[in-house]
Motif scaffolding. Structure first.
Motif, PDB file in Angstrom:
ATOM      1  N   VAL A  82      78.721 -22.386  20.538  1.00  0.00           N
ATOM      2  CA  VAL A  82      77.512 -21.588  20.273  1.00  0.00           C
ATOM      3  C   VAL A  82      76.286 -22.489  20.383  1.00  0.00           C
ATOM      4  CG1 VAL A  82      77.778 -21.897  17.757  1.00  0.00           C
ATOM      5  CG2 VAL A  82      76.310 -20.072  18.612  1.00  0.00           C
ATOM      6  N   GLY A  83      75.230 -21.944  20.966  1.00  0.00           N
ATOM      7  CA  GLY A  83      73.957 -22.642  21.039  1.00  0.00           C
ATOM      8  C   GLY A  83      72.853 -21.657  20.694  1.00  0.00           C
ATOM      9  N   SER A  84      71.980 -22.033  19.759  1.00  0.00           N
ATOM     10  CA  SER A  84      70.837 -21.182  19.416  1.00  0.00           C
ATOM     11  C   SER A  84      69.590 -21.896  19.936  1.00  0.00           C
ATOM     12  CB  SER A  84      70.783 -20.957  17.900  1.00  0.00           C
ATOM     13  OG  SER A  84      69.842 -19.949  17.574  1.00  0.00           O
ATOM     14  N   LEU A  85      68.966 -21.312  20.957  1.00  0.00           N
ATOM     15  CA  LEU A  85      67.868 -21.974  21.669  1.00  0.00           C
ATOM     16  C   LEU A  85      66.528 -21.302  21.383  1.00  0.00           C
ATOM     17  CD1 LEU A  85      70.547 -22.200  23.552  1.00  0.00           C
ATOM     18  CD2 LEU A  85      68.964 -22.815  25.356  1.00  0.00           C
ATOM     19  N   HIS A  86      65.480 -22.097  21.402  1.00  0.00           N
ATOM     20  CA  HIS A  86      64.112 -21.579  21.374  1.00  0.00           C
ATOM     21  C   HIS A  86      63.388 -22.150  22.581  1.00  0.00           C
ATOM     22  CE1 HIS A  86      64.254 -19.772  17.327  1.00  0.00           C
ATOM     23  NE2 HIS A  86      65.228 -20.637  17.193  1.00  0.00           N
ATOM     24  N   LEU A  87      62.823 -21.273  23.373  1.00  0.00           N
ATOM     25  CA  LEU A  87      62.188 -21.690  24.623  1.00  0.00           C
ATOM     26  C   LEU A  87      60.738 -21.265  24.617  1.00  0.00           C
ATOM     27  CD1 LEU A  87      64.967 -20.065  26.831  1.00  0.00           C
ATOM     28  CD2 LEU A  87      64.908 -22.433  26.106  1.00  0.00           C
ATOM     29  N   GLU A  88      59.955 -21.982  25.401  1.00  0.00           N
ATOM     30  CA  GLU A  88      58.585 -21.525  25.607  1.00  0.00           C
ATOM     31  C   GLU A  88      58.332 -21.488  27.100  1.00  0.00           C
ATOM     32  OE1 GLU A  88      55.862 -22.850  22.398  1.00  0.00           O
ATOM     33  OE2 GLU A  88      54.392 -23.022  24.015  1.00  0.00           O
ATOM     34  N   MET A  89      57.588 -20.458  27.548  1.00  0.00           N
ATOM     35  CA  MET A  89      57.215 -20.371  28.960  1.00  0.00           C
ATOM     36  C   MET A  89      55.718 -20.548  29.080  1.00  0.00           C
ATOM     37  SD  MET A  89      59.664 -17.319  30.401  1.00  0.00           S
ATOM     38  CE  MET A  89      60.104 -17.928  32.025  1.00  0.00           C
ATOM     39  N   GLU A  90      55.259 -20.726  30.304  1.00  0.00           N
ATOM     40  CA  GLU A  90      53.824 -20.888  30.568  1.00  0.00           C
ATOM     41  C   GLU A  90      53.023 -19.799  29.863  1.00  0.00           C
ATOM     42  OE1 GLU A  90      54.223 -22.640  35.126  1.00  0.00           O
ATOM     43  OE2 GLU A  90      54.381 -20.493  34.741  1.00  0.00           O
ATOM     44  N   GLY A  91      51.904 -20.174  29.269  1.00  0.00           N
ATOM     45  CA  GLY A  91      51.085 -19.210  28.540  1.00  0.00           C
ATOM     46  C   GLY A  91      51.564 -19.015  27.111  1.00  0.00           C
ATOM     47  N   GLY A  92      52.579 -19.796  26.693  1.00  0.00           N
ATOM     48  CA  GLY A  92      53.015 -19.751  25.296  1.00  0.00           C
ATOM     49  C   GLY A  92      53.961 -18.612  24.946  1.00  0.00           C
ATOM     50  N   VAL A  93      54.661 -18.037  25.931  1.00  0.00           N
ATOM     51  CA  VAL A  93      55.621 -16.967  25.618  1.00  0.00           C
ATOM     52  C   VAL A  93      56.748 -17.555  24.758  1.00  0.00           C
ATOM     53  CG1 VAL A  93      57.126 -15.182  26.554  1.00  0.00           C
ATOM     54  CG2 VAL A  93      55.129 -15.933  27.866  1.00  0.00           C
ATOM     55  N   GLN A  94      57.016 -16.907  23.617  1.00  0.00           N
ATOM     56  CA  GLN A  94      58.005 -17.410  22.655  1.00  0.00           C
ATOM     57  C   GLN A  94      59.343 -16.713  22.852  1.00  0.00           C
ATOM     58  OE1 GLN A  94      56.233 -16.681  18.823  1.00  0.00           O
ATOM     59  NE2 GLN A  94      54.552 -18.132  19.164  1.00  0.00           N
TER      60      GLN A  94
END
Lengths: 329, 327
Positions: A210-222
């Motif tokens: 299991v992996g619990s990820l938090h990502l951010e994309m350009e423009g700060g999309v959470q």
């Protein structure tokens, strides 16, 4: 007629691709190579094609392209050989287990001037196609956040061996969603944080499950994403791909494989799902065949595969350092 | 048992009914808006309905045994301190206080005043979450390794729109997801660290969306999602994955569902509509009253309220710094 070979049936998706190839009028499954003789011969028999005991013999035949469905770690060498032989290539996900390998594969295909695609069939899943159109139309406004899952049951075997798979559930189940988000939002990833666990199978696996990820994309999309092999044997289906999009004009939920009817059969003694709707594998393979006819890259390119690998590699790195990892170019 | 209700909005009114259901008498109602106090007092036949500036009159009344505090979070500490100093037992709605430092002061005040202080982490009394707990404890799904908690819906209005002041309310992380944070602690022990992304937007639309990963000391990983970003509705989900199975609860699959045409004022606060034999809010009142009457230890002690706040506080700190925060 596009003649296509399949290199290795180590990844079970090979069976879906083979069956899609056999259903297409413009394509022919011309041969199969597998380092596992028994598995390869059985597949050749099942899909009514020729078995090659030597990879080079298949690559030197008059095939136009290959689908590579070997263990993750072997993708690079096979892609490089197929590219050198001048064949069009569709490679199973994850493209590679390191950014370096993925870049080398893209480079090799560019140099050999062959088309190179990554197998992300979810882009051909009808609910996800509708979601992409809806979000691109602006109906949900600007997208600020998304919460995603890609769960599965434990595939076992080489999938849970670090030296063949390059990781576990997070290696297996991050790239689909990473690619879908890039495709739907038309943005690149900038940051990754990840917590990994190996705790859903009594520690019997050698990798994370299991992996619990938090990502951010350009423009700060959470974005949060959970990659797992958490579905028990008694679960009615293999797993899921879900995304909840939060936009300025509304919320859109996709549960891509929930096109189903509930089946309760005493023969199975567990509830099961029967799926309806389109077949994403056929969409993917159709585009690959088309790309051979038109001498172009498949629609989902090697670069798309590379970008998804970058996210996965950053996730493992984040788990190691306990910090957010930046993805920069 | 004679109860004074402090804060007569959506939650205060609901609690008044629950207390009444348990046989307590509502004797006074206090609110920053005296009209709200009057309205609630009329419903329960309470003799006193006052504005907040007259709170001292209620607290000095020997006819009041206990107070219910259901005001905006940042006001909790002062009200707890005053009620405790006056020797009144206290039922404080969650979140306990806006900071863990305030929670500690509140706990100290209750000790000084020798009064009982209960924090309303009502999820511990929800029948569906108790059913999840029973299943987990039965061992049917083996050892839990990953858990997902989901909660929320539309942005609550509240008095003077106080929820939309994120400094005051702490947004969905602090006000809604805190239910799940407490429940995770209740089931799986203390947290080791937390990572959080919190949207907290005011423009162009007021909304909040919080996404958290919590590593518990046991090693369990929890993913928590809280939303005040939906145009309507409320939904709660819980998914517990173990080494031998999986539990899943979704409030959308309920035995009772209803859609009301817009009412004039709109909802101030969403209280999930259940089909329970006894409301979980009533169960927490029964637990609190038994503590006051018979000194029976309740399911929630003030330290639980403090630890839930500390976890939510760490989450918001992580959201600000972009890095995980250790507890």
């Amino acid at each position: 007629m596009a003649k296509i070979g399949i290199l290795s049936f180590a990844h079970m998706h090979a069976y879906g691709y083979a069956s899609s190839l056999n259903s297409l009028p413009g394509a022919e499954l011309a041969g199969i190579w597998d380092d596992d003789l028994e598995r390869g011969e059985a597949a050749a028999k099942q899909f009514k094609t020729r078995f090659f005991s030597k990879m080079d013999a298949l690559l030197e035949s008059d095939i136009d392209g290959v689908i590579i469905t070997s263990e993750n770690i072997r993708h690079r060498a096979m892609v490089e050989r197929a590219a050198a032989a001048g064949k069009w290539i569709l490679c199973e996900k994850p493209l590679a287990t390191t950014v370096e390998d993925a870049k080398a594969m893209v480079q090799a295909c560019k140099k050999a001037k062959v088309g190179f695609g990554t197998a992300f069939p979810c882009r051909y899943s009808p609910p996800l196609m509708v979601a992409m159109q809806q979000i691109q139309s602006g109906a949900f406004g600007e997208i600020y956040a998304a919460s995603c899952t890609n769960h599965g049951s434990s595939p076992g075997g080489w999938f849970a061996q670090d030296k063949l798979a390059g990781g576990g559930a997070t290696m297996d189940h991050t790239v689909h969603v990473a690619d879908l988000l890039r495709w739907i939002l038309k943005k690149e990833f900038t940051k990754v944080y990840c917590e990994l666990g190996n705790q859903l199978h009594k520690g019997s696996l050698k990798t994370d499950d299991v992996g619990s990820l938090h990502l951010e994309m350009e423009g700060g999309v959470q974005i949060s994403h959970v990659a797992s092999w958490s579905r028990p044997k008694s679960f009615p289906t293999w797993g899921d791909v879900t995304i909840q999009f939060i936009g300025s004009k509304g919320v859109l939920d996709v549960d891509a494989f929930n096109q189903k009817i509930n089946v309760y059969s005493d023969a199975a003694m567990k509830a099961e799902w029967a799926h309806y709707g389109g077949n994403p594998d056929t969409g993917l393979v159709t585009d690959f065949v088309q790309s051979i006819h038109e001498r172009r890259d498949p629609s989902i390119t090697g670069i798309d595969g590379l970008r998804a690998v970058e996210v996965t590699v950053a996730a493992y790195q984040s788990h190691k350092t306990g910090k957010t990892v930046k993805i920069g170019r | 048992m004679n109860v004074a209700i402090i804060g007569c909005g959506g939650m205060g009114s609901y609690h008044a009914q629950m207390a009444a259901n348990c046989g307590a008498r509502i004797v006074a109602c206090v609110d920053a808006f005296p009209e709200a106090a009057k309205k609630l007092a009329a419903t329960h036949g309470a003799k006193k309905a006052l504005g907040m500036k007259d709170l001292a009159k209620i607290l000095s009344d020997p006819g009041v045994d206990l107070v219910l505090i259901a005001t905006p979070t940042p006001t909790h500490l002062e009200l707890v301190e005053r009620a405790a100093a006056a020797g009144k037992h206290i039922f404080c709605e969650k979140p306990f206080c806006r900071t863990s430092a305030d929670c500690k002061k509140a706990i100290a005040a209750a000790k000084r005043g020798k009064v009982k202080l209960f924090v309303g982490h009502v999820l511990r009394y929800f029948h569906e979450y108790e059913a999840l707990k029973a299943q987990i404890e039965s061992g049917k799904i083996g050892t839990p390794g990953w858990v997902k908690m989901y909660r929320g819906g539309m942005f609550p209005v509240g008095s003077k729109k106080w929820f939309s002041n994120f400094d005051q309310s702490g947004g969905v992380t602090f006000d809604a997801s805190i239910h799940d944070l407490d429940w995770l602690r209740y089931m799986f022990g203390d947290a080791e660290r937390v990572y959080c992304q919190a949207l907290q937007r005011t423009e162009p639309v007021l909304m909040d969306y919080a996404q958290m990963t919590i590593r518990m000391k046991s090693g369990l990983i929890a993913t928590v999602v809280g939303t005040w970003a939906h145009p309507s509705g409320f939904r709660a989900k819980a998914e517990i994955c173990g080494s031998a199975g999986l539990l899943y609860y979704d409030s959308a699959e309920s035995p009772l569902s209803a859609q009301q045409r817009e009412s004039g004022a709109g909802p101030g606060m969403i209280i999930p509509l259940g089909a329970d034999s006894v409301s979980p809010y009533q169960l927490e009142w029964e637990d609190f009253l038994a503590w006051v009457r018979d000194d029976r230890k309740p399911r929630v002690v003030p330290e639980d309220g403090l630890k839930a706040v500390a976890l939510a506080e760490a989450a918001l700190k992580s959201a600000k710094t972009g890095q995980p925060v250790k507890l």
